[in-house]
Structure formats: C-alpha cells, structure tokens
Enzyme design. Structure first.
Site, short mmCIF file in Angstrom:
data_model
loop_
_atom_site.label_atom_id
_atom_site.label_comp_id
_atom_site.label_asym_id
_atom_site.label_seq_id
_atom_site.Cartn_x
_atom_site.Cartn_y
_atom_site.Cartn_z
N HIS A 9 27.44 -1.43 -3.89
CA HIS A 9 28.09 -1.38 -2.67
C HIS A 9 28.90 -0.27 -2.59
CE1 HIS A 9 26.95 -5.68 -0.79
NE2 HIS A 9 26.74 -5.76 -1.96
N MET A 32 25.52 -3.83 -9.34
CA MET A 32 26.81 -4.85 -9.62
C MET A 32 27.81 -3.86 -8.98
SD MET A 32 26.63 -7.38 -10.89
CE MET A 32 27.46 -8.91 -10.92
N PRO A 33 27.82 -2.45 -9.21
CA PRO A 33 29.07 -1.88 -9.00
C PRO A 33 29.47 -1.81 -7.56
CG PRO A 33 27.57 -0.51 -10.20
CD PRO A 33 26.89 -1.51 -9.68
N TYR A 34 30.69 -1.64 -7.42
CA TYR A 34 31.57 -1.49 -6.09
C TYR A 34 32.23 -0.20 -6.17
CZ TYR A 34 34.92 -2.35 -2.19
OH TYR A 34 35.59 -2.23 -1.14
#
Lengths: 64, 64, 64, 64, 64, 64
Positions: free
Chosen positions: C41, C1-3
């Site tokens: 990402h 999930m993280p960006y």
C-alpha cells in the site's frame, strides 16, 4: 483498504493479545466500513515506556 | 521536502537493501515531483512479524 | 506487505504524478525486497505549506 | 535529522500559532539533542474534530 | 495510553460510522490490554482515493 | 488533545534528554494552543541510523 496503526507502551504485550487486537480491529473495520479484510492491515508499535509522555511527564509504567 | 516512511516486516532486510530503498525512493520523488533531494528524508521501520496483521490474522512470515 | 506513506507539501501534485509515485514506489519495494505488490500500500499525504517547517521556519512554497 | 509530527484537532489554529509551534519545537530539539535545524522537519496535521476520539467518544470540540 | 490511527479512503464515511469506530476500537484496546480509556486516543485520517495505491495502481474507489 | 511524534536517529538519546523533550514539547503545545496537558501525548521513536536516509544516502551517524 484501511491501514490501522496501534501504538502502545512496551509492557509485555503477549503474542496472543496481539492476535486478538489484529482480529478484533479488522473485524470492526470490516463490519462498520464494509471493507475487504484481505486488504486491511494492522500494525502494532510497541514504544519503550521512557519514550512515551503524558501530561509533560515520562510515563512510569505503573499507571495505565 | 518530502518525508517518506516505509514500514516492512522485520525479516532480515539487509543494510544494502535499505541503501537501495533510500536511493531509489529519493530519486523517484525528486524526478516526479522535482523536489530537492537534500531535504528529502526516508525512514524505514522494521515491524516484528507478530505485530503485523492482514486479513485479521497475524502475519506468518512465510507468505509474502 | 509493506506500507509506504509519502508526505509532501500540497502544491498542485497532479493525479498523474500520484499515479507515477504509486507505481514507482511499489515497483521499487517489490524489486528490492521481493514483496507481493498486491499487499503493498502507498498512501500520499498532501500537507498545506503553512503546516510544514524546516530550519525552524514555515515553508514558503517557493523553495524546494 | 529529526522529524516531528504534531496532530491537533482542526479548530482554527492560526498561521501564526503554526509558526510558533514550528519555531519552538525546532529550537527545543536542536537545544536538547544538538541536531542541525536545517534538516529538522516539523509537520502539523489538523484533524477534523469528529475524527478524533478520547475515552471512546468523539471529541466534542468544546473541552480541551 | 494507546494511540490508534486509522487510515481509510475518503468515501463518505459518516459521523456515525466514525463514532462506532472510535467506540469499538477503544473498547477492544481497553478489554485486551487493560488500558485506561481516558488516555486512549483514536484518530481517523480520510485519504482521497487518488492518493491511495495498492498493487501499484491508484485506488479506483469501486473495489474494496 | 494533541499527539506529537518525534522521530530521531538512534544515537544514545538519554532518558534525561527524553524527559526534557517530553516536558518541553508539552509545555509549548499547551502554551501556544491552550491545550490540556493531561491529554497531550508525546511519543519518541528512535530509528537505527542505517534506516534513515537524506539526500538519497543512508545516514552515517557522524553528521547531524
């Protein structure tokens, strides 16, 4: 692939409105750029109205 | 010099996990890019799960 | 999930250094936060040195 | 501590204008928030005019 | 009021595609959130493919 | 046209300080870049101190 960040003033945006934004923006990006929706992320930031300024003034929250 | 912004869903990230992220990311950047840690900033943004979308859908918070 | 968004001054960061940054940051986030790497990402922005300031001065590119 | 990101359209902003922006914004933040200038970063992003939209239209570059 | 930032890999996005993105995203936000299009900004950042990573790997530019 | 994002640690920034920041930054950008204040947006993000790191360490909130 795309990452979309939406910044709006924090004025009671509902969970349903967020759902519509996420769905709509993702579809747009997928349609126009032919991207994979599975790697398309949308993040909504709600900004307290006193933290947003336009025309050199703190946003009042009544005008849009 | 670098500035690193980490956006994650707001799901009880602990202060210790944040400490580890800040320490680890800073060390990586310093090692790989030979930057000065003293001017390396890491900022973590925790995003409410209903504000994060992938694949056109609001994140449910159960899947990762 | 993280960006994760990494901003660095544009001073000949090599493709290999970028590869290492992407790999290292992803592994860190996956290890510490138990996130899925497939939706993690990392985006690197290279900023021209005259566009970066610290201490009120344009970065000179010699100090790090 | 603060980090300031300025996004402007890419229309021949000179190095001297960037210097003034960095100096001025840093002084403002230091004066108003009593922050340490040594850890105050300013990053300017110049955005190609065809990548900026207002009122649903691509910016033409003639109006400001 | 809203500000929308779209990050995509730099793979020959045409001026016309950008126009469609700006128009479409603005209309969505105006429709769903009842915002004023005149103060709705859309900024598109095109990121070199070697600067974008997913799943710990540099994006190859062939998969989407 | 410009969009300015100011990130500071969340340490009781007052509404009046935010007003001054918005007014001052807008005036600077208008003066230096000859931009239209009506389309100049300033957004302030207040970041919890445990989410901000410098020199590989979580910010303590006492030093500035």
């Amino acid at each position: 692939m795309p990452y979309i960040n939406i910044k709006v003033t924090d004025e009671k945006v509902t969970k349903e409105q967020k759902r519509q934004l996420i769905e709509g923006v993702t579809r747009l990006v997928v349609d126009i750029l032919k991207k994979n929706p599975k790697t398309t992320h949308v993040v909504i930031d709600e900004v307290p109205i006193e933290n947003w300024g336009v025309d050199g003034k703190q946003y009042s929250g009544t005008k849009k």
